[in-house]
Write a protein that holds these residues in place. Structure first.
Motif, PDB file in Angstrom:
ATOM      1  N   ASP A 176      28.219   5.021  -1.591  1.00 57.61           N
ATOM      2  CA  ASP A 176      27.057   5.568  -2.305  1.00 57.61           C
ATOM      3  C   ASP A 176      27.393   5.795  -3.783  1.00 57.61           C
ATOM      4  O   ASP A 176      26.561   5.558  -4.667  1.00 57.61           O
ATOM      5  N   CYS A 177      28.614   6.250  -4.042  1.00 54.84           N
ATOM      6  CA  CYS A 177      29.053   6.407  -5.437  1.00 54.84           C
ATOM      7  C   CYS A 177      29.109   5.048  -6.128  1.00 54.84           C
ATOM      8  O   CYS A 177      28.745   4.914  -7.303  1.00 54.84           O
ATOM      9  N   LEU A 178      29.586   4.053  -5.407  1.00 56.00           N
ATOM     10  CA  LEU A 178      29.703   2.701  -5.958  1.00 56.00           C
ATOM     11  C   LEU A 178      28.342   2.191  -6.424  1.00 56.00           C
ATOM     12  O   LEU A 178      28.177   1.750  -7.577  1.00 56.00           O
ATOM     13  N   GLY A 179      27.349   2.250  -5.553  1.00 51.71           N
ATOM     14  CA  GLY A 179      26.015   1.778  -5.914  1.00 51.71           C
ATOM     15  C   GLY A 179      25.399   2.597  -7.032  1.00 51.71           C
ATOM     16  O   GLY A 179      24.711   2.062  -7.916  1.00 51.71           O
ATOM     17  N   THR A 180      25.646   3.899  -7.010  1.00 45.91           N
ATOM     18  CA  THR A 180      25.095   4.780  -8.043  1.00 45.91           C
ATOM     19  C   THR A 180      25.719   4.469  -9.401  1.00 45.91           C
ATOM     20  O   THR A 180      25.024   4.384 -10.423  1.00 45.91           O
ATOM     21  N   ALA A 181      27.037   4.298  -9.424  1.00 41.50           N
ATOM     22  CA  ALA A 181      27.732   4.023 -10.692  1.00 41.50           C
ATOM     23  C   ALA A 181      27.248   2.714 -11.312  1.00 41.50           C
ATOM     24  O   ALA A 181      27.060   2.623 -12.534  1.00 41.50           O
TER      25      ALA A 181
END
Ligand code: SF4
Length: 492
Positions: free
Chosen positions: A304-309
Motif C-alpha cells: 500500500d505504501c508502494l502504490g501510494t508513493a
C-alpha cells in the motif's frame, strides 16, 4: 448445470486492470472499465470454470473462506446469468462482499482445487466473481436496507467501525437490537477509511454500505475516545452489551540506529496522512513527492505504501524484505516473512514500478547534517536450512547504502492499543497482544465481547467479518437466550 470441463475450455482471466502508467496518475481503483454486457459475459465464463467440487475446499474455514461463502453455488448461478440469486447467496454469508472482493487476499483461491495443479490453468477467479456480483447488485439498486421487523428493546455498544465492528453491528441491528457504533476517528470505517488507499477501495463503496446501515437503524458516533468519553463504566451501564472491535493498531517499531531521524516513519502513520489528504483534509505533511523512498517490509501494508508513493510522485521506491540485523550475530533461527521469491505475493502496486530487494537486513538509517534521513544501510543475508528444516538467516557480506529521503516501517502490528478502556474493564492483553475470550466471545468482563483483530491479532478483512458475525450471534444469545444468527467461526 456445471460443466466439469469448464476449466479446460475457458482460460483463467482475472479482472482487467488499467495500465500502470495511467493508474499511478490518479487515486481511482485499479480496475479497467468494461462495457456491462462484456463484463457480465466475461465473469459468467470465469464462473463456469468451477467444478462444483464434492468437497469444496474453497469454502472450508480451515484453508479456504472463513465466512463459509457458498462459492460453488454462486459460481453456478453467475455462470447461468442469475445475478440476483447469486447476490442473495453471497449476502447470506457475507455482510460486505464488496469489501472482501477488493481487499481480501483470497485464501479461497489458494484452496481451490484448480490451484493445486498448474495444468488446470489456475484457480477459479473467486475474488473477482465475488466483487462483480456485489457491484452488480449495487448497480441494480438491489441491496436495500433490511431493518428488523421486531425490536427487542435491548441495546448494544460496538466500539470500532472497521469490518469486524460493522459486521457485528449490522447483524445485531437486523436481529432487532438498538446498536450504537462508537468510532474514535472523525469518519467511519477504521482501517478501510484511513489505512487502505483509495486505489484499492473507493470510498463511495464504503459510503453506500454505511448509508444502508444508517437506514437499517444502526446509530453512529464519531470522534469518541471510548474509555475517556464515554468512560468504560458509562458504556457498560448505558448498554446491555458491549462489543470491542478496536483492532490491533499498535504498530511494531524498530530501534535501529537512526530511527529518530526526520523522514523515518511508521507506514500506517504515512498511509493515514495520505488517505486524509484524499478525503480532503489538506496536504499531507509526509509526502513521497520527489523523494527516494525505502519501504521496510514486504507485506500488504508495504505494498500500500508502494502504490501510494508512486501516486505522490516519488523519485524512486525500493521495498525491502525486513530483517533487523544480520541474524548470524544472534545465531537465531527465523522464519522469513514475506515468503521468499519462490512463493512471492505480488499485488497490482508491484506492477506500477519500484524495486524489491530480498535477503537484506536493515543496519540503520544514516542522517545528514541537519538530522534528516539520507540513506539506509542494508546488510545482505542468505537463508539456510537447519537439520530440523527450519530456516536460518546468515550474514553474507556485501553491504549496501540506499539513498533515502523517506523511510517507511511496514513491519507489522503488535496488538491492541492499551488505554483506559481496557484498564477500567479489568482486561489484560495476552501474549499475542490481543484480548482473550471464552467460547462465547465474552471477555473476562461480564457483558463485554471481543471480535476481529482485537481478538485475532492483525489479520484479513474476511476474518474480521467472520468474527464480527460470530460474536453477534453470541451477543444475541446473551441478550435473548437464543439466536438465529450464524456463527461461521469460533474463538481462537
Ligand atoms: Fe469451484 Fe474451486 Fe471451489 Fe472446487 S474448490 S468448488 S473448483 S471454486
Amino acid at each position: 448445470m456445471v460443466d466439469p470441463e469448464g476449466f479446460i475450455k475457458v482460460p483463467q482471466r482475472d479482472a482487467p486492470l488499467r495500465a500502470p502508467d495511467e493508474r499511478i496518475g490518479d487515486w481511482h481503483e485499479v480496475y479497467a472499465p468494461q462495457p456491462a454486457a462484456e463484463r457480465a459475459r466475461d465473469v459468467a465464463e470465469q464462473a463456469s470454470r468451477c467444478m462444483d467440487c464434492g468437497v469444496p475446499f474453497c469454502h472450508s474455514d480451515s484453508a479456504g473462506c472463513p465466512l463459509g461463502n457458498l462459492i460453488p453455488e454462486w459460481n453456478d448461478l453467475v455462470s447461468r446469468h442469475q445475478w440476483s440469486a447469486a447476490a442473495d447467496r453471497l449476502h447470506s454469508t457475507n455482510n460486505f462482499p464488496e469489501f472482501t472482493g477488493r481487499l481480501c487476499p483470497a485464501p479461497c483461491e489458494s484452496a481451490c482445487v484448480l490451484a493445486i495443479d498448474e495444468r488446470s490453468g489456475g484457480s477459479v477467479t473467486i475474488k473477482r466473481i465475488e466483487r462483480e456480483i456485489a457491484d452488480a447488485a449495487w448497480e441494480a439498486d438491489a441491496v436495500p436496507p433490511r431493518p428488523a421487523r421486531v425490536q427487542t428493546g435491548r441495546t448494544v455498544a460496538v466500539v470500532g467501525s472497521g469490518p469486524a465492528g460493522l459486521a457485528a453491528a449490522q447483524q445485531l441491528t437486523r436481529a432487532g437490537h438498538q446498536v450504537t457504533v462508537f468510532e474514535r476517528d472523525d469518519r467511519l470505517g477504521g482501517l478501510m477509511r484511513y489505512g487502505i488507499p483509495e486505489f484499492k477501495l473507493d470510498r463511495a463503496v464504503l459510503g453506500r454500505r454505511l448509508d444502508q446501515m444508517h437506514a437499517e437503524g444502526t446509530r453512529f458516533r464519531t470522534g469518541c475516545e471510548v474509555g475517556v468519553d464515554p468512560t468504560a463504566a458509562q458504556l457498560r451501564s448505558g448498554f446491555d452489551a458491549v462489543v470491542l472491535a478496536v483492532g490491533a493498531l499498535r504498530a511494531r517499531d524498530d530501534a535501529v540506529p537512526g530511527r529518530d531521524l526526520v523522514g523515518v516513519h511508521l507506514a500506517m502513520d504515512y498511509l493515514v496522512r495520505s488517505n486524509r489528504e484524499c478525503e480532503g483534509d489538506g496536504p499531507t505533511a509526509v509526502s513521497a513527492q520527489g523523494k527516494h523512498v525505502v519501504i521496510i517490509g514486504g507485506g500488504d501494508t508495504g505494498a500500500d505504501c508502494l502504490g501510494t508513493a508512486h501516486r505522490q510522485g516519488a523519485a524512486s521506491v525500493t521495498q525491502l524484505d525486513y530483517h533487523r540485523e544480520p541474524p548470524a550475530a544472534r545465531d537465531e533461527a527465523l522464519t522469513p516473512w514475506p515468503s521468499w521469491p519462490l512463493v512471492l505475493r505480488i499485488t497490482p502496486a508491484h506492477a506500477e514500478g519500484g524495486t524489491r530487494r530480498f535477503e537484506v537486513a536493515v543496519r540503520g538509517f544514516v542522517g545528514d547534517a541537519v538530522g534528516r534521513v539520507r540513506s539506509v544501510a542494508v546488510a545482505r543475508v542468505a537463508v539456510t536450512r537447519t537439520r530440523s528444516g527450519r530456516s536460518r538467516i546468515v550474514y553474507v557480506g556485501g553491504d549496501l547504502e540506499l539513498p533515502c529521503g523517506l523511510a517507511l516501517l511496514a513491519i507489522g502490528f503488535e496488538g491492541v492499543e492499551r488505554g483506559p478502556l481496557l484498564d477500567d474493564c479489568g482486561l489484560r492483553l495476552n501474549s499475542r497482544g490481543a484480548l482473550s475470550c471464552g467460547p462465547d466471545w465474552q471477555t473476562g468482563a461480564s457483558g463485554v465481547f471481543v471480535c476481529g483483530d482485537a481478538h485475532r491479532g492483525a489479520s484479513l478483512v474476511v476474518w474480521a467479518i467472520a468474527e464480527g458475525r460470530s460474536a453477534a450471534r453470541a451477543v444475541d444469545v446473551y441478550l435473548t437466550g437464543h439466536s438465529d444468527l450464524p456463527a461461521p467461526v469460533h474463538p481462537m
